[in-house]
Scaffold this active site. Structure first.
Site, short mmCIF file in Angstrom:
data_model
loop_
_atom_site.label_atom_id
_atom_site.label_comp_id
_atom_site.label_asym_id
_atom_site.label_seq_id
_atom_site.Cartn_x
_atom_site.Cartn_y
_atom_site.Cartn_z
N HIS A 177 7.60 -26.97 -1.26
CA HIS A 177 6.95 -28.06 -2.01
C HIS A 177 5.79 -27.52 -2.83
O HIS A 177 4.87 -28.25 -3.17
CB HIS A 177 6.49 -29.14 -1.02
N LYS B 47 -14.01 0.78 -3.86
CA LYS B 47 -15.07 1.25 -2.95
C LYS B 47 -16.14 1.99 -3.73
O LYS B 47 -17.34 1.77 -3.52
CB LYS B 47 -14.49 2.20 -1.89
N GLU C 162 0.83 -1.21 0.00
CA GLU C 162 0.00 0.00 0.00
C GLU C 162 0.86 1.26 0.00
O GLU C 162 0.43 2.32 -0.45
CB GLU C 162 -0.93 -0.01 1.23
O1 PA5 Z 1 -3.15 1.63 5.88
C1 PA5 Z 1 -4.26 2.11 5.75
O2 PA5 Z 1 -4.49 3.32 5.94
C2 PA5 Z 1 -5.45 1.26 5.38
O3 PA5 Z 1 -5.08 -0.05 5.11
C3 PA5 Z 1 -6.46 1.25 6.52
O4 PA5 Z 1 -5.86 0.76 7.67
C4 PA5 Z 1 -7.69 0.41 6.18
O5 PA5 Z 1 -8.23 0.84 4.97
C5 PA5 Z 1 -8.73 0.53 7.27
O6 PA5 Z 1 -9.13 1.86 7.42
P1 PA5 Z 1 -9.91 2.34 8.69
O7 PA5 Z 1 -9.08 2.09 9.88
O8 PA5 Z 1 -10.16 3.80 8.44
O9 PA5 Z 1 -11.20 1.55 8.77
#
Ligand code: PA5
Length: 442
Positions: free
Chosen positions: A305, A419, A284
């Site tokens: 394996h 989303k 990310e």
């Molecule tokens: O690293 C990030 O910002 C994302 O992976 C969030 O942790 C994830 O989308 C969850 O978001 P939230 O904590 O707002 O529900």
């Protein structure tokens, strides 16, 4: 406390020390930007000094909330997704019993909200029937759909089982100080809450209450975890330790040499979710602007394996980063057998870990011979302190690496695309135009 080490000798036949060291100035610049906040995404740098700034009062408050939940619950369900899920899951799995058995005297910690599997939620609801359970609901934005669905279901179930007032005592919310649906809900219901600081992004939040509360509930020492992270923070930011630096520049040198996929390798099943956490952290943070190393992982020997064939012989676009654990926590010795029908007496008297280490070394040599550069991260032991070090090491190396790559490591604009489509398809109010557009494509 020893420091975790990075060994790059097994990449040098494929990328020169010069090529690696030529990135040193960029790495120094990146670390400076992380410290003085002059780089991209500088409103999300709260994690850089978080371990050092975490005071005893906060740790005491988290430990007290954990003790309350432990007292009144046999099961605690942590609801969250992405950075609000993976850090706690990684640490609890790494420290816990290998078969997933609960630590004596502590509640079982389960997770929800990281998928929308109807069968998963059904099975969970069935399992919780008649059990003394509690909920830690975690969402920085307070509006993420997956955890919101899980929370609505489990909140309703808990209230039906124990009444609204008692349910309110068994629910802890971790969210933004002011914004989001979860914050207003928690305020209305009077839940105990912890705050995720504005400047700490989800995937960098494991050392905040997001990770610390579930870890403490599961019975692990969050003070030692934070101590380990503080140790690494101090060593890295003062320039006395260059492990994160070395890792960041080596992986970028490999990327520039055409190695587009990094496989994080472990030989200890308890590290499986550390790899899942790492994949989120790096995927990310770096996968944007059509750039970025693709983070993958394998659990060996299991995957020797399976994916082992591809790694040994497939396209040469990969490199491996192996987490080597020096000392395992327990001793199991292979017994001698008078009949030796299985022919294993040559191993009699050896510890299982000695065999595992030879599998690791043999694999490393084979993969390097097969053209797969191997980085090695040496973890003295899997305990709270070294996991704290490892977490901070990976976080700071990720920030440095992202800046060397030339991206903003602290946003995740690409996550919004699915989303929007999902909301349009579900006809969420406010998405009328998107709904019409997407329906015309079906
Ligand atoms: O690293 C990030 O910002 C994302 O992976 C969030 O942790 C994830 O989308 C969850 O978001 P939230 O904590 O707002 O529900």
């Amino acid at each position: 406390m020893e420091k975790i080490q990075v060994n790059i000798k097994d990449v040098l036949s494929m990328v020169s020390l010069n090529a690696i060291e030529s990135l040193s100035d960029e790495a120094k610049d990146a670390l400076r930007k992380l410290q003085d906040g002059t780089g991209a995404g500088n409103d999300f740098l709260g994690w850089v000094k978080l371990p050092g700034e975490t005071d005893k009062a906060l740790l005491d408050d988290i430990n007290a909330a954990a003790a309350t939940l432990r007292e009144v619950c046999d099961v605690v369900v942590c609801i969250g997704i992405g950075g609000s899920y993976l850090g706690a899951k990684a640490v609890i799995s790494a420290l816990g019993n290998s078969l997933g058995l609960t630590k004596p005297g502590c509640p079982e910690v389960l997770f929800a909200g990281h998928n929308i599997g109807e069968d998963y939620l059904y099975d969970l609801q069935q399992y919780l029937q008649g059990k003394r359970f509690g909920i830690i609901v975690i969402s920085k934005s307070g509006t993420t759909t997956e955890p919101a669905i899980a929370f609505r279901l489990l909140k309703e179930q808990l209230e039906a089982q124990v009444g609204r007032a008692e349910a309110g005592k068994r629910i802890v919310a971790i969210t933004d100080a002011k914004r989001g649906a979860l914050r207003s809900l928690a305020t209305t219901e009077g839940y105990k809450t912890f705050v995720i600081a504005d400047n700490v992004g989800g995937r960098f939040s494991v050392l905040s209450p997001v990770g610390l509360l579930p870890i403490a509930v599961a019975g692990y020492d969050i003070n030692a975890l934070v101590d380990g992270a503080r140790f690494m923070e101090k060593a890295t930011l003062s320039g006395t330790d260059s492990a994160a630096f070395t890792y960041a520049i080596t992986r970028n040198a490999l990327y520039r040499a055409g190695k587009k996929i990094e496989i994080l390798v472990n030989y200890n099943p308890r590290l499986h979710f550390v790899s899942e956490w790492w994949k989120q952290l790096y995927g990310e943070s770096e996968g944007k602007d059509h750039l970025g190393i693709f983070p993958a992982s394998v659990d060996n020997s299991t995957d020797l394996h399976s994916m082992g064939q591809w790694i040994q012989d497939g396209e040469r676009s990969i490199f491996e980063t192996v987490i080597s654990v020096d000392k395992v926590n327990h001793t199991v010795v292979i017994p001698s057998d008078a009949d030796n029908l299985d022919g294993l007496n040559y191993l009699a008297g050896k510890r299982v870990d000695q065999v595992n280490k030879m599998a690791e070394l043999g694999t490393r040599i084979a993969h390097v011979d097969g053209g797969v550069p191997n980085l090695q991260i040496i973890l003295p032991e899997v305990n709270e302190e070294y996991l704290g070090q490892l977490i901070y090491f990976f976080e700071v190396a990720c920030g440095i690496s992202g800046y060397i790559l030339g991206v903003n490591p602290f946003n995740q604009p690409g996550v919004e695309a699915y989303k929007r489509n999902m909301f349009a398809l579900l006809e969420k109010p406010g998405y009328e135009e998107e709904t019409a557009a997407i329906k015309s494509r079906l």
